[in-house]
Design an enzyme around this catalytic site. Structure first.
Site, PDB file in Angstrom:
ATOM      1  N   ARG A  31      29.532  10.037  64.996  1.00 10.34           N
ATOM      2  CA  ARG A  31      28.130  10.901  64.462  1.00 10.34           C
ATOM      3  C   ARG A  31      28.570  10.837  63.006  1.00 10.34           C
ATOM      4  O   ARG A  31      28.568  10.056  62.011  1.00 10.34           O
ATOM      5  CB  ARG A  31      28.128  12.339  65.138  1.00 10.34           C
ATOM      6  CG  ARG A  31      26.849  13.015  64.955  1.00 10.34           C
ATOM      7  CD  ARG A  31      26.757  14.182  65.655  1.00 10.34           C
ATOM      8  NE  ARG A  31      27.724  15.172  65.163  1.00 10.34           N
ATOM      9  CZ  ARG A  31      27.985  16.495  65.893  1.00 10.34           C
ATOM     10  NH1 ARG A  31      27.106  16.825  67.087  1.00 10.34           N
ATOM     11  NH2 ARG A  31      28.857  17.341  65.316  1.00 10.34           N
ATOM     12  N   MET A  35       5.765  32.953  79.222  1.00 13.74           N
ATOM     13  CA  MET A  35       6.060  33.236  77.918  1.00 13.74           C
ATOM     14  C   MET A  35       6.870  34.492  77.361  1.00 13.74           C
ATOM     15  O   MET A  35       7.616  34.325  76.688  1.00 13.74           O
ATOM     16  CB  MET A  35       4.998  32.718  76.729  1.00 13.74           C
ATOM     17  CG  MET A  35       5.159  32.641  75.227  1.00 13.74           C
ATOM     18  SD  MET A  35       3.823  32.587  74.110  1.00 13.74           S
ATOM     19  CE  MET A  35       3.685  30.669  74.526  1.00 13.74           C
ATOM     20  N   LYS A  39      26.358  28.637  62.288  1.00 17.61           N
ATOM     21  CA  LYS A  39      25.271  28.068  62.119  1.00 17.61           C
ATOM     22  C   LYS A  39      24.334  28.547  63.314  1.00 17.61           C
ATOM     23  O   LYS A  39      24.679  29.381  64.290  1.00 17.61           O
ATOM     24  CB  LYS A  39      25.625  26.578  62.253  1.00 17.61           C
ATOM     25  CG  LYS A  39      26.377  26.339  63.490  1.00 17.61           C
ATOM     26  CD  LYS A  39      26.536  24.625  63.508  1.00 17.61           C
ATOM     27  CE  LYS A  39      27.392  24.292  64.837  1.00 17.61           C
ATOM     28  NZ  LYS A  39      27.616  22.849  64.639  1.00 17.61           N
ATOM     29  N   TYR A  52       2.264  31.571  87.260  1.00 20.85           N
ATOM     30  CA  TYR A  52       1.650  30.362  87.260  1.00 20.85           C
ATOM     31  C   TYR A  52       2.130  29.465  88.213  1.00 20.85           C
ATOM     32  O   TYR A  52       3.316  29.588  88.758  1.00 20.85           O
ATOM     33  CB  TYR A  52       2.032  29.725  85.731  1.00 20.85           C
ATOM     34  CG  TYR A  52       1.324  30.548  84.780  1.00 20.85           C
ATOM     35  CD1 TYR A  52       0.004  30.295  84.504  1.00 20.85           C
ATOM     36  CD2 TYR A  52       2.117  31.251  83.661  1.00 20.85           C
ATOM     37  CE1 TYR A  52      -0.756  30.983  83.271  1.00 20.85           C
ATOM     38  CE2 TYR A  52       1.758  31.813  82.562  1.00 20.85           C
ATOM     39  CZ  TYR A  52       0.110  31.875  82.345  1.00 20.85           C
ATOM     40  OH  TYR A  52      -0.262  32.285  81.484  1.00 20.85           O
TER      41      TYR A  52
END
Length: 368
Positions: free
Chosen positions: A132, A308, A34, A260
């Site tokens: 769950r 980023m 997954k 930043y």
């Protein structure tokens, strides 16, 4: 290539072989792939797993299973998470095997399979303490009988999930043993009703390392196959390495700040390197001012906030004639054997799963 994730398939195979040695050749292995195989590339990992003797795969989303089928994977694919009703046509069309936790969803699946003249394989999920997915222990027998009465469903297995099997704290170890015993008791009751439970499975990575009584018919080693575990066992090898490039070198004077928020100030004149890697690639912003990268075999501290698409490192010298780094040099953001994703996860206050899963799809996977 500004950034790339190297995936060492030989190490992945070695990790599978270590699991096989531990559990014995007769037991099956379900490889969870997954989240794009925890960021490693689902299709290539699936092919490598089959070459190494894996029996089946586990996904969370139906779309993940569909992509594997489109890629030519014919082995069983278990859908671990609860699917929505509108996913059912694709489940049936692609011969996926959903986990079932309740009678309502079982009935929906049975009806839809009947409309398509299909016999759908399923696994029952029992909640023994994870809190769950899964039916309760008290509901397990009723759910099993219901599924056996569904003419378009075929019971192929029963599973549970262990909540703290990766912990060696006494209380957690005892809880894991309780979960395993609860599960075995339910399976015994189902067998006593004359029902074949199919493939019985419970063991995840932590249980494979610490709870051999949980091996049963099949195991589901997740992060262990990708080279990480939270138990004191360093036998497995990390499979992924994240590399980037020095795109610019520039001088910073004493008192100047970087990136930043101005969170780093030079305490003396120095040169810095700008690296093509940021949080959009998977380098956590929480690693700002705390991590170090490797260039030409030497480590250099990450300075200023990770942005980023870029980050900066201090080359720790103002000697332009003897810079330890050149423009376009390769940078190891985290390594496969040293300063790995587990080390970075500690710095970022998270887990290795999140580090490897967060390596963005824009980062090419290069298979070694």
């Amino acid at each position: 290539m500004r950034i790339k994730a190297l995936i060492y398939l030989d190490r992945f195979k070695e990790n599978i072989n270590l699991v096989k040695d531990k559990i014995g050749e007769k037991r099956l292995i379900c490889v969870p792939i997954k989240a794009d195989a925890y960021g490693h590339g689902a299709l290539q990992i699936a092919k490598t797993s089959l070459e190494s003797g894996a029996f089946c795969f586990g996904v969370a989303a139906v779309s993940e299973g569909v992509e594997l089928r489109k890629g030519g994977i014919k082995a069983p694919i278990l859908v671990f998470s609860q699917s929505n009703p509108d996913d059912i046509p694709e489940i049936i069309e692609n011969n996926l095997t959903p986990f079932i936790s309740d009678i309502e969803f079982a009935s929906i699946l049975n009806e839809e399979a009947g409309l398509k003249n299909a016999k759908l394989s399923i696994h029952i999920k029992i909640d023994t303490g994870m809190g769950r997915m899964g039916c309760s222990i008290d509901e397990a027998l009723q759910l099993t009988h219901h599924i056996m009465s569904c003419s378009n469903l075929k019971l192929e297995g029963i599973a549970t999930h262990l909540a703290v099997s990766d912990s060696n704290e006494k209380e957690d170890t005892e809880f894991t043993k309780i979960q395993i015993e609860r599960f075995k008791t339910v399976i015994d009751k189902i067998r006593a009703e004359g029902i074949d439970p199919g493939i019985v499975h419970a063991a995840n990575s932590g249980a494979i390392l610490q709870h051999p009584e949980s091996y049963l018919d099949m195991v589901r080693p997740g992060l262990l196959l990708y080279g990480y575990n939270t138990v004191n066992d360093d036998s497995v090898k990390p499979v992924m390495e994240l590399r980037s490039t020095v795109v610019l070198i520039k001088k910073i004077k004493k008192g100047e700040t970087v990136s930043y928020g101005r969170t780093w100030t030079a305490d003396k004149d120095t040169f810095i390197a700008i690296i093509s890697a940021g949080y959009a690639d998977g380098l956590p912003r929480l690693a700002s001012n705390k991590w170090q990268v490797t260039i030409n075999g030497k480590t250099f501290p990450l300075i200023g906030r990770v942005s980023m698409d870029q980050c900066c490192v201090n080359l720790c010298t103002d000697d332009v004639k003897n810079l330890p780094v050149k423009r376009w040099d390769e940078v190891i953001i985290f390594g496969a054997l040293k300063q790995d994703a587990a080390s970075l996860a500690q710095i970022a206050q998270t887990i290795p799963y999140e580090i490897t899963c967060n390596i963005n799809m824009r980062v090419p996977r290069v298979y070694i």
